[in-house]
Design a protein around this motif. Structure first.
Motif, PDB file in Angstrom:
ATOM      1  N   GLN A  38      26.824 -58.353 -12.548  1.00  0.00           N
ATOM      2  CA  GLN A  38      26.866 -57.457 -11.380  1.00  0.00           C
ATOM      3  C   GLN A  38      27.323 -56.061 -11.772  1.00  0.00           C
ATOM      4  O   GLN A  38      26.771 -55.064 -11.315  1.00  0.00           O
ATOM      5  CB  GLN A  38      27.826 -57.994 -10.304  1.00  0.00           C
ATOM      6  N   ARG A  39      28.349 -56.042 -12.655  1.00  0.00           N
ATOM      7  CA  ARG A  39      28.865 -54.740 -13.070  1.00  0.00           C
ATOM      8  C   ARG A  39      27.803 -53.966 -13.833  1.00  0.00           C
ATOM      9  O   ARG A  39      27.678 -52.756 -13.683  1.00  0.00           O
ATOM     10  CB  ARG A  39      30.119 -54.922 -13.926  1.00  0.00           C
ATOM     11  N   LEU A  76      22.483 -48.851 -11.719  1.00  0.00           N
ATOM     12  CA  LEU A  76      22.061 -48.180 -10.492  1.00  0.00           C
ATOM     13  C   LEU A  76      22.644 -46.773 -10.423  1.00  0.00           C
ATOM     14  O   LEU A  76      21.992 -45.830  -9.993  1.00  0.00           O
ATOM     15  CB  LEU A  76      22.478 -48.996  -9.264  1.00  0.00           C
ATOM     16  N   LEU A  77      23.873 -46.648 -10.901  1.00  0.00           N
ATOM     17  CA  LEU A  77      24.528 -45.348 -10.902  1.00  0.00           C
ATOM     18  C   LEU A  77      23.801 -44.375 -11.846  1.00  0.00           C
ATOM     19  O   LEU A  77      23.511 -43.236 -11.476  1.00  0.00           O
ATOM     20  CB  LEU A  77      25.985 -45.514 -11.338  1.00  0.00           C
ATOM     21  N   THR A  78      23.499 -44.850 -13.063  1.00  0.00           N
ATOM     22  CA  THR A  78      22.746 -44.015 -13.997  1.00  0.00           C
ATOM     23  C   THR A  78      21.411 -43.632 -13.398  1.00  0.00           C
ATOM     24  O   THR A  78      20.912 -42.537 -13.593  1.00  0.00           O
ATOM     25  CB  THR A  78      22.454 -44.746 -15.331  1.00  0.00           C
ATOM     26  N   MET A  79      20.848 -44.589 -12.658  1.00  0.00           N
ATOM     27  CA  MET A  79      19.546 -44.357 -12.053  1.00  0.00           C
ATOM     28  C   MET A  79      19.607 -43.177 -11.090  1.00  0.00           C
ATOM     29  O   MET A  79      18.749 -42.308 -11.095  1.00  0.00           O
ATOM     30  CB  MET A  79      19.132 -45.625 -11.304  1.00  0.00           C
ATOM     31  N   ARG A 133      23.363 -61.060 -22.982  1.00  0.00           N
ATOM     32  CA  ARG A 133      24.410 -60.865 -21.974  1.00  0.00           C
ATOM     33  C   ARG A 133      24.659 -59.385 -21.849  1.00  0.00           C
ATOM     34  O   ARG A 133      24.809 -58.685 -22.830  1.00  0.00           O
ATOM     35  CB  ARG A 133      25.705 -61.546 -22.435  1.00  0.00           C
ATOM     36  N   TYR A 134      24.710 -58.916 -20.637  1.00  0.00           N
ATOM     37  CA  TYR A 134      25.028 -57.498 -20.449  1.00  0.00           C
ATOM     38  C   TYR A 134      26.461 -57.348 -20.007  1.00  0.00           C
ATOM     39  O   TYR A 134      26.922 -58.056 -19.134  1.00  0.00           O
ATOM     40  CB  TYR A 134      24.105 -56.885 -19.388  1.00  0.00           C
ATOM     41  N   GLU A 135      27.141 -56.441 -20.637  1.00  0.00           N
ATOM     42  CA  GLU A 135      28.530 -56.170 -20.197  1.00  0.00           C
ATOM     43  C   GLU A 135      28.681 -54.722 -19.820  1.00  0.00           C
ATOM     44  O   GLU A 135      28.111 -53.847 -20.399  1.00  0.00           O
ATOM     45  CB  GLU A 135      29.505 -56.534 -21.319  1.00  0.00           C
TER      46      GLU A 135
END
Lengths: 314, 345
Positions: free
Chosen positions: A2-3, A9-12, A312-314
């Protein structure tokens, strides 16, 4: 996860802001004046100044940009200079149509690319592999709009199966709707299938050489199971990258294809907007294209994590 | 033997220390000659050991030029594609002498004239267009536009992209950040969209088209080069060059650039086909080099109104366009197989 998505989304948003500034300055700094285009040969300085003032084009550029962003934040994309309609209405009407083409093209390309890529890799160096590889190379070398015209010659002009141009909304006549979007979708799908097939074939061949596949084979598993359960998932990662990039470019490619089939989507809207210097419309269409492109990229990255649990995305 | 195969490379790995010293020696005894020639032919993507091993082996290898052409000659696809392009380029350059007619001569007697094999009239080999102009002649002249734009755009965008990629990868930090964010922003806009918007605003002309195409594709090179430089930067031979007092410029152009050539040449050859297709799409939309200059895209567009009566007007230029891009792709694939067998699909 989620993070990660939140950060993306913020970078977007940031990226969208930069793109909007770039697009804005590009349109306004390069030559070509919408009021000149609007008036053509009738040069009435007073009327031209009035219109310029009406659309705020006499304001300094940074101020024009801030006004535009302010309106955007209040949910308004402005009025189209030429069509005198809210830009947001135009986009709400056109965008789903282009999206339909892109999704249809995507489905067709997957329907072609998966069986073809798997068959080619499984029967490496057979006549089927040679034929599939040759066909995808031809597909890569063919401009989409030309393929579209060939389809029109065969299916509309010769066989009279499909209408050459036009669009009918699905809620008016579902059958006619299908007939109008078949050729644009097939064109986009065929072009896209070419590179997806190539990528799938080569990454499958790469995976099939690895030791764990040999192990699976020597355990006595059926070829089919080894291919679909063991090899395919690992070959999907590079393939999905290609599909993701393509889906974004597909939206772009749809611009030209829409012109061939006189399909009233975002592409036709943009082409007309550019020739008429319809600033608010150009800005909005490019921004919408860019945003969808960024969203597709994000979805691609998320798709990796679903296909390969090791990612895995962190 | 320059053709270093995988097993040989890995067989050398245990003895890497020896190879290292061989390289060091080459570095000191002949810092610019054999050592650089050797390193320049190694695959840039390969890991440190691989580069070192290839460099070590190549010291005893025959001159690279010979082996390159030798291998190139044996790639049927590369030779076939290359020959096709060579012939096309010669036709385009000498169009004034070899083309059967005048590309802009209007003759309404031959309006929509069918091609020669229909046997109705033998004057126009590929038929006439809606103004009775010779399609074959126009296709030959059209090659000038496609090839010029294809080559120049790739050359310009390649130079700019490679330079920016080298800077970003070598210096890192802020330089890297600025250049790569710029590339990201541009990558978020579909290239055709950007090209349409730019040409639409700047106005269509040969010069503007070349500029727009170059602007549209520079980031592919920048990203590729940056990635390669990042891995090269940390390797021992770069460290060695720095230790003996090489300046940044010298390291970038004499040590790093030669190591990224191979993937770049392959990338560039693929981009030529891409640019030719993009140019034709813009021409088709009426955003190409303006008429009456023949371009393949606008010729295809000319036939739109005559699909039922004279379909050859659209199909003939398209066939030539497709064959050209196919030849470029064959050439690129062949080149890749010869230069960089590891990337083979």
């Amino acid at each position: 996860m989620q993070r990660y998505i939140a950060r993306r989304l913020l970078t977007m948003l940031l990226l969208a802001l930069i793109i909007s500034i770039l697009v804005f300055s590009m349109i306004h700094l390069l030559p070509g004046d919408p009021i000149d285009v609007m008036f053509g040969d009738v040069r009435d300085p007073v009327a031209m100044a009035t219109i310029r003032n009406l659309y705020g084009l006499d304001q300094p550029l940074p101020l024009q940009y801030l006004t535009w962003v302010n309106n955007l934040l209040h949910g308004s994309l402005g009025l189209s200079f030429r069509l005198h309609l809210p830009v947001s209405d135009l986009i709400m009407e056109r965008f789903p149509r282009t999206l339909m083409l892109a999704v249809g093209g995507m489905l067709i390309s997957l329907l072609i690319a998966f069986p073809a890529g798997i068959l080619a890799a499984r029967r490496y160096n057979s006549w089927a592999d040679v034929a599939i590889s040759a066909a995808s190379l031809v597909g890569l070398s063919m401009p989409g709009f030309w393929l579209a015209l060939l389809l029109v010659i065969v299916f509309a002009v010769r066989l009279h199966w499909l209408p050459p141009t036009g669009y009918v909304p699905p809620w008016e006549n579902a059958g006619e709707w299908l007939r109008t979007i078949v050729m644009p979708c097939v064109t986009l799908g065929a072009i896209m299938a070419a590179s997806t097939t190539r990528m799938l074939r080569s990454s499958l061949l790469e995976v099939l050489k690895q030791e764990y596949v040999t192990v699976a084979n020597s355990k006595g598993l059926a070829d089919r199971r080894v291919l679909l359960r063991h090899a395919l998932p690992n070959a999907l990662i590079p393939t999905i990258t290609v599909i993701g990039i393509q889906l974004g470019q597909l939206l772009g490619g749809a611009i030209v294809i829409e012109r061939v089939f006189a399909y009233p989507g975002m592409g036709l809207l943009l082409i007309n907007a550019i020739s008429e210097r319809d600033y608010p419309l150009i800005q909005a269409t490019i921004l919408v294209f860019a945003l969808s492109f960024i969203i597709v990229n994000l979805l691609t990255d998320i798709a990796y994590a679903f296909i390969d649990p090791r990612i895995r995305y962190e | 033997m320059s053709d270093v195969s995988e097993p040989r490379t890995s067989a050398l790995e245990p003895a890497a220390g020896q190879v290292d010293s061989a390289v060091d020696q080459a570095c000191y005894t002949d810092p610019e000659g054999a050592y650089e020639a050797a390193v320049s032919r190694s695959v840039a993507q390969a890991g440190e050991r691989h580069v070192v091993a290839v460099a070590g082996l190549d010291l005893k290898a025959p001159p690279p030029r010979q082996t390159f052409f030798e291998r190139f000659r044996h790639s049927r696809r590369a030779v076939g594609g290359g020959l096709f392009l060579l012939v096309l380029a010669l036709l385009a350059i000498f169009a004034g002498y070899v083309a059967p007619g005048d590309p802009e001569l209007v003759d309404f007697n031959y309006r929509l004239q069918t091609p020669i094999w229909t046997g109705i009239d033998l004057k126009y080999v590929l038929g006439g267009d809606q103004l009775g102009r010779d399609i074959l002649t126009r296709v030959i002249y059209g090659a000038r536009i496609s090839l010029t734009i294809g080559l120049l755009a790739v050359l310009i965008s390649g130079t700019v992209g490679v330079l920016l990629g080298l800077l970003a990868g070598y210096y890192g930090g802020k330089t890297d950040e600025v250049i790569m964010r710029l590339a990201d922003v541009q990558l978020a806009i579909p290239y055709i969209l950007l090209a349409i918007a730019l040409v639409g605003i700047m106005g269509p002309s040969l010069r503007n088209l070349i500029i727009v195409m170059s602007v549209s594709i520079w980031m592919t090179y920048a990203r590729t080069v940056r990635g390669l430089v990042l891995s090269l930067r940390e390797q021992q031979f770069i460290e060695a060059a720095r230790t003996v007092g090489g300046s940044d410029l010298r390291i970038i152009f004499r040590h790093i650039l030669p190591n990224v050539w191979t993937p770049l040449i392959v990338l560039a050859s693929q981009q030529v086909g891409f640019v030719i297709i993009l140019e034709s799409a813009l021409s088709y939309l009426g955003l190409g080099v303006p008429p009456p200059t023949p371009t393949w895209g606008s010729m295809i567009a000319d036939g739109r109104g005559y699909l039922s009566t004279a379909w050859h007007v659209t199909t003939m230029p398209g066939l030539v366009l497709m064959s050209t891009v196919l030849a470029v792709n064959f050439f690129g694939d062949g080149l890749r197989d010869v230069l960089d067998p590891k990337l083979r699909m």
